[in-house]
Enzyme design. Structure first.
Site, short mmCIF file in Angstrom:
data_model
loop_
_atom_site.label_atom_id
_atom_site.label_comp_id
_atom_site.label_asym_id
_atom_site.label_seq_id
_atom_site.Cartn_x
_atom_site.Cartn_y
_atom_site.Cartn_z
N ARG A 16 27.59 23.63 13.74
CA ARG A 16 27.79 25.07 13.52
C ARG A 16 28.52 25.75 14.68
O ARG A 16 28.99 26.87 14.55
CB ARG A 16 26.42 25.73 13.27
CG ARG A 16 25.78 25.29 11.96
CD ARG A 16 24.28 25.55 11.89
NE ARG A 16 23.48 24.52 12.55
CZ ARG A 16 22.15 24.49 12.57
NH1 ARG A 16 21.46 25.45 11.99
NH2 ARG A 16 21.50 23.52 13.20
N LYS A 23 27.46 20.73 22.13
CA LYS A 23 26.82 22.05 22.03
C LYS A 23 26.07 22.41 23.31
O LYS A 23 26.17 23.54 23.80
CB LYS A 23 25.86 22.07 20.84
CG LYS A 23 25.00 23.32 20.80
CD LYS A 23 24.33 23.54 19.46
CE LYS A 23 23.08 22.72 19.26
NZ LYS A 23 22.36 23.12 18.02
N GLY A 78 18.34 12.62 13.13
CA GLY A 78 17.29 13.63 13.16
C GLY A 78 16.55 13.68 14.49
O GLY A 78 16.65 12.76 15.31
N GLY A 139 12.34 26.17 11.49
CA GLY A 139 11.19 25.55 10.83
C GLY A 139 10.04 26.55 10.84
O GLY A 139 9.84 27.27 11.82
N GLU A 154 10.79 22.70 7.48
CA GLU A 154 12.14 23.15 7.82
C GLU A 154 12.64 24.17 6.81
O GLU A 154 12.28 24.10 5.62
CB GLU A 154 13.10 21.94 7.85
CG GLU A 154 12.88 21.05 9.03
CD GLU A 154 12.91 21.81 10.34
OE1 GLU A 154 13.98 22.34 10.69
OE2 GLU A 154 11.87 21.90 11.02
N ASN A 169 8.90 27.51 14.52
CA ASN A 169 8.81 26.41 15.49
C ASN A 169 9.92 26.58 16.53
O ASN A 169 11.09 26.68 16.18
CB ASN A 169 9.00 25.09 14.73
CG ASN A 169 9.23 23.91 15.67
OD1 ASN A 169 8.81 23.93 16.82
ND2 ASN A 169 9.89 22.88 15.17
C1 UD1 Z 1 15.02 22.38 15.07
C2 UD1 Z 1 13.65 22.14 14.40
C3 UD1 Z 1 13.17 23.46 13.82
C4 UD1 Z 1 13.11 24.50 14.91
C5 UD1 Z 1 14.42 24.65 15.64
C6 UD1 Z 1 14.26 25.52 16.87
C7 UD1 Z 1 13.59 19.83 13.56
C8 UD1 Z 1 13.68 18.97 12.36
N1 UD1 Z 1 13.77 21.12 13.37
O1 UD1 Z 1 15.94 22.78 14.07
O2 UD1 Z 1 11.90 23.28 13.23
O3 UD1 Z 1 12.72 25.75 14.35
O4 UD1 Z 1 14.90 23.36 16.09
O5 UD1 Z 1 15.48 25.81 17.49
O6 UD1 Z 1 13.31 19.33 14.63
N2 UD1 Z 1 19.22 16.51 18.06
C9 UD1 Z 1 19.37 15.20 18.49
N3 UD1 Z 1 19.54 14.23 17.55
C10 UD1 Z 1 19.57 14.47 16.23
C11 UD1 Z 1 19.40 15.81 15.79
C12 UD1 Z 1 19.25 16.82 16.75
O7 UD1 Z 1 19.35 14.94 19.68
O8 UD1 Z 1 19.71 13.52 15.45
C13 UD1 Z 1 19.04 17.55 19.08
C14 UD1 Z 1 20.15 18.59 19.07
O9 UD1 Z 1 21.17 18.23 20.00
C15 UD1 Z 1 19.44 19.87 19.51
C16 UD1 Z 1 17.99 19.64 19.08
O10 UD1 Z 1 17.87 18.25 18.81
O11 UD1 Z 1 19.46 20.05 20.91
C17 UD1 Z 1 17.66 20.43 17.82
O12 UD1 Z 1 18.56 20.06 16.78
P1 UD1 Z 1 19.18 21.11 15.80
O13 UD1 Z 1 20.09 20.42 14.87
O14 UD1 Z 1 19.70 22.29 16.54
O15 UD1 Z 1 17.86 21.52 14.98
P2 UD1 Z 1 17.54 22.89 14.28
O16 UD1 Z 1 18.17 22.90 12.94
O17 UD1 Z 1 17.86 24.00 15.19
MG MG Z 2 18.88 24.15 16.97
#
Ligand code: UD1
Ligand code: MG
Length: 456
Positions: A16, A23, A78, A139, A154, A169
């Protein structure tokens, strides 16, 4: 808290953001998102930190080299999958705090308080939460009739009624290590995004009668997650306000906080006044009793006490006590400017050492030069430092007086106490205490203009 380690998740694609940069390397108030999170965890007393990298891993590892370990998540399957990659890098006992690298506004105080609550309650997992007016994208914390946390759902997996839940969350949790290891092994990817959600671990633990609690905070600004440039700008605004408030608490006058931009890396002494329109960046340090602005941009500048900088730009340079800069001056990188110097209007200086009490009052360019003490550079003086290929040095020794509109053709030295007549183009060295005149002598032709003007 003893036996505490941390994981910062930074492998996500950050779709995004629409960016070629990871990011978590985007900046808020001059510091990257991941550094804000790292510094907050460090300040909460956690020593052992792993940063999970994947998408644009090279950028993140180069940025944080030597400070943390780097579990690699090759495919971004994830947040749960990301934490699994980190497990070999972490102790199997004690407690593990997990944070998202895109949540820069979290404070070390909140982390500490959450850890304390986690330990006191003897929880298997504790999640930091907050009520948001607009919980879109986050979430949701789903509680049962008696208010106990049941699970996190989520946004994309929510039912209509779950979407109305405003408690979200934060993506920041503390787990007892064994509870984390054990619950992660049971997470599946049966959800709207086909991902292994870290959030599912909570429901897994609860179903196995382990204690999971929310640590709910009041301040909704701390948990803003940065997923797009709009949220990045919101975080910038909040962080800037925090920084400016702290400066004011520490004795800096800020005339208009709304138009004052100070990076987290800047330090400013007591009784300094920041006028509207200041942009202070990088490793800038400003002493006491200075007046900065209106409209000043300082980047990696070292400014001593009692200095005035108005309507000007200062880059990678040092300015000593009681010196005045501006209005409309440009101090380019590599300048060392002494005490009580005047760098006046429309003056540009670059790679120049300028001695105490020297004056460049107006319309002057000084580049690749060393000026001594008490030198006067007249209006319109130019160091001619460049022949199209190379740069050359100009030296002007103590007490020299350079008349207006002088060109100093480098390499050239003007000796101590020498005078240069206005309008000279100086191509040869001028000895100490000499007068150099290098211009065509004036001729006056009496009566020449008679009859040439219209009215005669
Ligand atoms: C996530 C949470 C959500 C919460 C929100 C808060 C999950 C499933 N969801 O959603 O409940 O409200 O954060 O901001 O956890 N990342 C990885 N590897 C991956 C995916 C993500 O390292 O495979 C890292 C991203 O770089 C980021 C963090 O995890 O720093 C969160 O990922 P993001 O995709 O931003 O999750 P949200 O949709 O924001
Ligand atoms: Mg996020």
């Amino acid at each position: 808290m003893s036996n505490m380690s941390a994981v910062i998740l930074a492998a996500g694609e950050g779709k995004r953001m629409k960016s070629n940069k990871s990011k978590v390397l985007h900046a808020v108030a001059g510091k990257t998102l991941v550094d804000w999170v790292y510094d907050a965890v460090k300040a909460a007393g956690v020593e052992q930190i792993a940063v999970v990298v994947g998408h644009k891993a090279d950028q993140v590892t180069a940025h944080m080299a030597g400070k943390v370990s780097f579990p690699m998540q090759k495919e971004q399957l994830g947040t749960g999958h990301a934490v699994v990659q980190a497990l070999p890098f972490l102790p199997t006992e004690g407690h593990i705090i997990i944070l998202a690298g895109d949540t820069p506004l979290i404070t070390s105080q909140t982390i500490k308080a959450a850890l304390q609550a986690h330990e006191m309650a003897n929880n298997a997992a504790t999640v930091i939460t907050v009520d948001l007016k607009d919980p879109t994208g986050y979430g949701r914390i789903i509680r049962d009739a008696s208010g106990n946390v049941q699970k996190i759902v989520e946004h994309k997996d929510c039912t209509e009624s779950q979407l109305t839940v405003t408690e979200i969350n934060s993506g920041i949790y503390c787990f007892e290590a064994q509870a984390l290891i054990h619950s992660l092994s049971q997470v599946t990817n049966q959800n709207a995004q086909g991902e292994y959600y870290l959030t599912d671990t909570l429901e897994i633990l609860i179903q196995q009668n382990m204690q999971v609690q929310a640590f709910k905070i009041e301040d909704d600004e701390q948990l803003l997650g940065i997923n797009n440039r709009i949220q990045l700008a919101q975080a910038e605004c909040i962080m800037r306000k925090r920084i400016v408030h702290k400066l004011m608490e520490d004795g800096v006058t800020v005339i208009d906080p709304n138009t004052t931009y100070v990076a987290a890396t800047v330090s400013i002494g007591m009784d300094t006044v920041l006028y509207p329109g200041c942009v202070l960046e990088g490793n800038t340090t400003i002493g006491e009793d200075c007046q900065i602005g209106p409209n000043a941009r300082l980047v990696n500048a070292t400014i001593k006490n009692d200095v005035e900088v108005q309507y000007s730009v200062v880059l990678d340079s040092e300015i000593d006590e009681q010196t005045h800069v501006g209005p409309y001056a440009y101090v380019r990188p590599g300048c060392l400017i002494g005490k009580r110097v005047k760098i006046g209007d429309f003056v540009e200086v670059k790679k120049a050492i300028i001695g105490d009490d020297t004056k460049l009052s107006h319309l002057t360019y000084v580049g690749d030069a060393t000026l001594g003490k008490r030198v006067n550079m007249g209006c319109g003086t130019v160091t001619v430092n460049y022949d199209g290929k190379n740069k050359f040095q100009t030296i002007v020794e103590d007490d020299a007086f350079v008349g207006c509109n002088t060109n100093l053709l480098a390499p050239v030295t003007v000796g101590k106490g020498a005078y240069i007549a206005a309008g000279s183009t100086i191509t040869d060295n001028v000895p100490s205490e000499a007068l150099a005149i290098a211009r065509a002598r004036q001729t006056v032709k009496d009566g020449w203009a008679k009859g040439k003007t219209k009215n005669t």
